[in-house]
Structure formats: structure tokens, C-alpha cells
Scaffold this motif. Sequence first.
Motif, PDB file in Angstrom:
ATOM      1  N   PRO A   1       0.830  -1.157   0.007  1.00  0.00           N
ATOM      2  CA  PRO A   1      -0.213   0.092   0.004  1.00  0.00           C
ATOM      3  C   PRO A   1       0.656   1.193   0.002  1.00  0.00           C
ATOM      4  N   ALA A   2       2.294   1.401   0.636  1.00  0.00           N
ATOM      5  CA  ALA A   2       2.757   2.424   0.479  1.00  0.00           C
ATOM      6  C   ALA A   2       3.413   2.692  -0.908  1.00  0.00           C
ATOM      7  N   ALA A   3       3.764   1.718  -1.699  1.00  0.00           N
ATOM      8  CA  ALA A   3       4.061   1.778  -2.979  1.00  0.00           C
ATOM      9  C   ALA A   3       2.949   2.448  -3.888  1.00  0.00           C
ATOM     10  N   ALA A   4       1.890   1.985  -3.635  1.00  0.00           N
ATOM     11  CA  ALA A   4       0.532   2.536  -4.244  1.00  0.00           C
ATOM     12  C   ALA A   4       0.246   3.971  -3.791  1.00  0.00           C
TER      13      ALA A   4
ATOM     14  N   ALA B   1       0.425   9.792  -5.496  1.00  0.00           N
ATOM     15  CA  ALA B   1       0.992  10.904  -5.059  1.00  0.00           C
ATOM     16  C   ALA B   1       1.910  11.757  -6.007  1.00  0.00           C
ATOM     17  N   ALA B   2       2.618  10.783  -6.623  1.00  0.00           N
ATOM     18  CA  ALA B   2       3.740  11.366  -7.831  1.00  0.00           C
ATOM     19  C   ALA B   2       2.846  11.743  -8.902  1.00  0.00           C
ATOM     20  N   GLY B   3       1.901  11.039  -9.286  1.00  0.00           N
ATOM     21  CA  GLY B   3       0.755  11.331 -10.497  1.00  0.00           C
ATOM     22  C   GLY B   3       0.118  12.632 -10.340  1.00  0.00           C
ATOM     23  N   LEU B   4      -0.404  12.621  -8.928  1.00  0.00           N
ATOM     24  CA  LEU B   4      -1.317  13.979  -8.635  1.00  0.00           C
ATOM     25  C   LEU B   4      -0.182  15.255  -8.456  1.00  0.00           C
ATOM     26  N   ALA B   5       0.822  15.054  -7.900  1.00  0.00           N
ATOM     27  CA  ALA B   5       1.660  16.179  -7.954  1.00  0.00           C
ATOM     28  C   ALA B   5       2.317  16.645  -9.216  1.00  0.00           C
TER      29      ALA B   5
END
Length: 119
Positions: free
Chosen positions: A62-65, A70-74
Amino acid sequence: PPLPLPRRPLTAALPALAMMASAARRPVLPALALVGLVALIASNSVSFIAPQPQGLRGTDTPAAAALGAAAGLATAAPAHAFGMLYDEVIPYAGATSFAIMWGIVLGFVLLRLQEAFPE
């Protein structure tokens, strides 16, 4: 008394009988060979998708997901950035709305035309 039905000569029925006989004699072997080939290919699980590398298995936590989301939204820019809202969003929304409304108008026109010319 009932009228006798006219008899057709036997030669008139021969083309129909010949067509039915040829349809019944279609070879089954090519069809079975094709089905067998498809089953063989499917059983070997041949696909166009490459298997996942072995080194990346086990990182589905879950942490990797959460980090991936977060990277995609940022990195995603909002719709109003770079003039995208006025260059793409509003024109496409207007064209789609116009097409839907025009389709409704044409639907009513066709309905009225059907009522005006009954069959």
C-alpha cells in the motif's frame, strides 16, 4: 371437393436438393483443425503482454501504491493551467452539448415526419 395441388416436376426440385446435399457434405476437418490450433495457442498462454520482471514482484504494498498516486497527482497540471481550459475543455464541451441538442432536434423532426407520412 378440394382442388388438387399442382405437382412440380422432379427436375425443378433437383437444384434445391443439390444445394441441401452440398451443405450437408461440408468438410468438418478444417474447422476442427482450426479449433484445435486456437486451443493449442490458448493453452500455451501465448500473449502480447510481457511478463513482469522478477525483481519487481513483492513491491505491491500500500505504501508503494500511495507513493505512485501522490507522484501522479503532484505532476498533473490543473485544467486552467497553460490555457487548456479555454483551448480544449470549453470548445469540446460546447461542441458536445451542441451535438446532443442538435440530435434531439433532429429526433423530433424525424418523429414528426413519420407522423406526417404514415405507412
